[in-house]
Design a protein around this motif. Structure first.
Motif, PDB file in Angstrom:
ATOM      1  N   VAL A   1      23.966  14.823  35.349  1.00 13.86           N
ATOM      2  CA  VAL A   1      23.210  14.178  34.273  1.00 13.86           C
ATOM      3  C   VAL A   1      21.712  14.363  34.503  1.00 13.86           C
ATOM      4  CG1 VAL A   1      25.017  12.461  33.854  1.00 13.86           C
ATOM      5  CG2 VAL A   1      23.140  11.906  35.388  1.00 13.86           C
ATOM      6  N   HIS A   2      20.959  14.176  33.457  1.00 18.88           N
ATOM      7  CA  HIS A   2      19.498  14.249  33.515  1.00 18.88           C
ATOM      8  C   HIS A   2      18.983  13.102  34.389  1.00 18.88           C
ATOM      9  CE1 HIS A   2      15.346  13.966  32.047  1.00 18.88           C
ATOM     10  NE2 HIS A   2      15.485  15.250  31.750  1.00 18.88           N
TER      11      HIS A   2
ATOM     12  N   ARG B   1      16.692  10.929  34.052  1.00 19.80           N
ATOM     13  CA  ARG B   1      16.447   9.684  33.308  1.00 19.80           C
ATOM     14  C   ARG B   1      17.767   8.938  33.066  1.00 19.80           C
ATOM     15  NH1 ARG B   1      13.824  11.898  29.328  1.00 19.80           N
ATOM     16  NH2 ARG B   1      15.685  12.214  28.109  1.00 19.80           N
ATOM     17  N   LEU B   2      18.817   9.665  32.669  1.00 17.70           N
ATOM     18  CA  LEU B   2      20.119   9.044  32.451  1.00 17.70           C
ATOM     19  C   LEU B   2      20.721   8.587  33.779  1.00 17.70           C
ATOM     20  CD1 LEU B   2      22.388   8.263  30.516  1.00 17.70           C
ATOM     21  CD2 LEU B   2      23.298  10.578  30.768  1.00 17.70           C
ATOM     22  N   TYR B   3      20.498   9.350  34.830  1.00 17.43           N
ATOM     23  CA  TYR B   3      20.983   8.958  36.150  1.00 17.43           C
ATOM     24  C   TYR B   3      20.387   7.611  36.564  1.00 17.43           C
ATOM     25  CZ  TYR B   3      21.517   8.787  41.194  1.00 17.43           C
ATOM     26  OH  TYR B   3      21.801   8.374  42.459  1.00 17.43           O
TER      27      TYR B   3
ATOM     28  N   LEU C   1      22.048   4.820  34.494  1.00 14.70           N
ATOM     29  CA  LEU C   1      23.429   4.543  34.886  1.00 14.70           C
ATOM     30  C   LEU C   1      23.529   3.945  36.283  1.00 14.70           C
ATOM     31  CD1 LEU C   1      25.158   7.722  33.429  1.00 14.70           C
ATOM     32  CD2 LEU C   1      25.376   5.374  32.593  1.00 14.70           C
TER      33      LEU C   1
ATOM     34  N   ALA D   1      27.901  11.795  23.417  1.00 13.17           N
ATOM     35  CA  ALA D   1      27.052  12.298  24.497  1.00 13.17           C
ATOM     36  C   ALA D   1      26.327  13.540  24.015  1.00 13.17           C
ATOM     37  CB  ALA D   1      27.880  12.621  25.736  1.00 13.17           C
TER      38      ALA D   1
ATOM     39  N   CYS E   1      24.001  16.279  31.108  1.00 13.04           N
ATOM     40  CA  CYS E   1      24.161  15.240  30.098  1.00 13.04           C
ATOM     41  C   CYS E   1      22.838  14.468  30.014  1.00 13.04           C
ATOM     42  CB  CYS E   1      25.303  14.305  30.480  1.00 13.04           C
ATOM     43  SG  CYS E   1      25.652  13.058  29.226  1.00 13.04           S
ATOM     44  N   THR E   2      22.287  14.390  28.813  1.00  9.99           N
ATOM     45  CA  THR E   2      21.008  13.701  28.628  1.00  9.99           C
ATOM     46  C   THR E   2      21.152  12.373  27.886  1.00  9.99           C
ATOM     47  OG1 THR E   2      20.585  14.924  26.593  1.00  9.99           O
ATOM     48  CG2 THR E   2      19.700  15.852  28.640  1.00  9.99           C
ATOM     49  N   PHE E   3      22.312  12.172  27.242  1.00  6.05           N
ATOM     50  CA  PHE E   3      22.535  10.939  26.484  1.00  6.05           C
ATOM     51  C   PHE E   3      24.016  10.607  26.555  1.00  6.05           C
ATOM     52  CE2 PHE E   3      23.856   8.786  22.597  1.00  6.05           C
ATOM     53  CZ  PHE E   3      22.990   7.709  22.568  1.00  6.05           C
TER      54      PHE E   3
ATOM     55  N   HIS F   1      26.739   7.235  25.333  1.00  3.45           N
ATOM     56  CA  HIS F   1      26.899   5.895  24.772  1.00  3.45           C
ATOM     57  C   HIS F   1      28.378   5.639  24.517  1.00  3.45           C
ATOM     58  CE1 HIS F   1      25.787   2.186  22.808  1.00  3.45           C
ATOM     59  NE2 HIS F   1      26.454   2.537  21.736  1.00  3.45           N
TER      60      HIS F   1
END
Length: 154
Positions: free
Chosen positions: A78-79, A81-83, A86, A129, A140-142, A144
């Motif tokens: 994942v990106h 920012r997403l990491y 999460l 996603a 993966c950048t998004f 939900h």
């Protein structure tokens, strides 16, 4: 030419570089002063992730969100920012999600969007996603997971 209302008039012939065209040799290639193009390897989109790869990353995210896997296993998938989002999120009370369907669609040369369904305790949840190609590969950048709204208490 006198102007008359509603009549069409012939235009004078026009060639913008008629005088300069005699200076060009028809056998000589033109050298265009264009800015340098993008690097072929850096900006050329690679093959998008297939459904099997999308499923693996989405399943990993669901397992991390449920507390069944440590968040550091997401770092390469994942990106950043997403990491961070999460890894700071509180696990969802050890709920086990089963990923049923996954669909992917390339929406841009460097982007794939995915949707699917995850089932848990007799309920189906939708998930969405977005994956984008970065210099490290597809990440993966998004993400939900769409859950039903809580019913207001009477």
């Amino acid at each position: 030419m006198p102007h008359t209302a509603g009549a069409l008039h012939r235009l004078r012939p026009y060639e913008p570089d008629r005088d300069r065209s005699a200076l060009l040799d028809p056998g000589t290639p033109l050298a265009l002063d264009l800015p340098p193009g993008p690097q072929a390897s850096a900006n050329r989109p690679g093959p998008p992730p297939d459904v099997r790869q999308l499923r693996a990353v989405l399943n990993l995210i669901l397992e991390v969100r449920a507390g069944h896997r440590p968040a550091h296993q997401l770092r390469t998938a994942v990106h950043p920012r997403l990491y961070r989002l999460l890894s700071e999120e509180t696990p969802t009370a050890k709920v086990r999600y089963t990923l049923k369907t996954v669909h992917g669609c390339r929406v841009a040369p460097h982007a794939v969007e995915a949707c699917g369904t995850a089932h848990s305790q007799g309920r189906a949840y939708a998930l969405v996603a977005r994956f984008e190609q970065t210099s490290q590969g597809w990440r993966c950048t998004f993400f939900h997971l769409i859950r039903p709204r809580a019913k207001p208490r009477a």
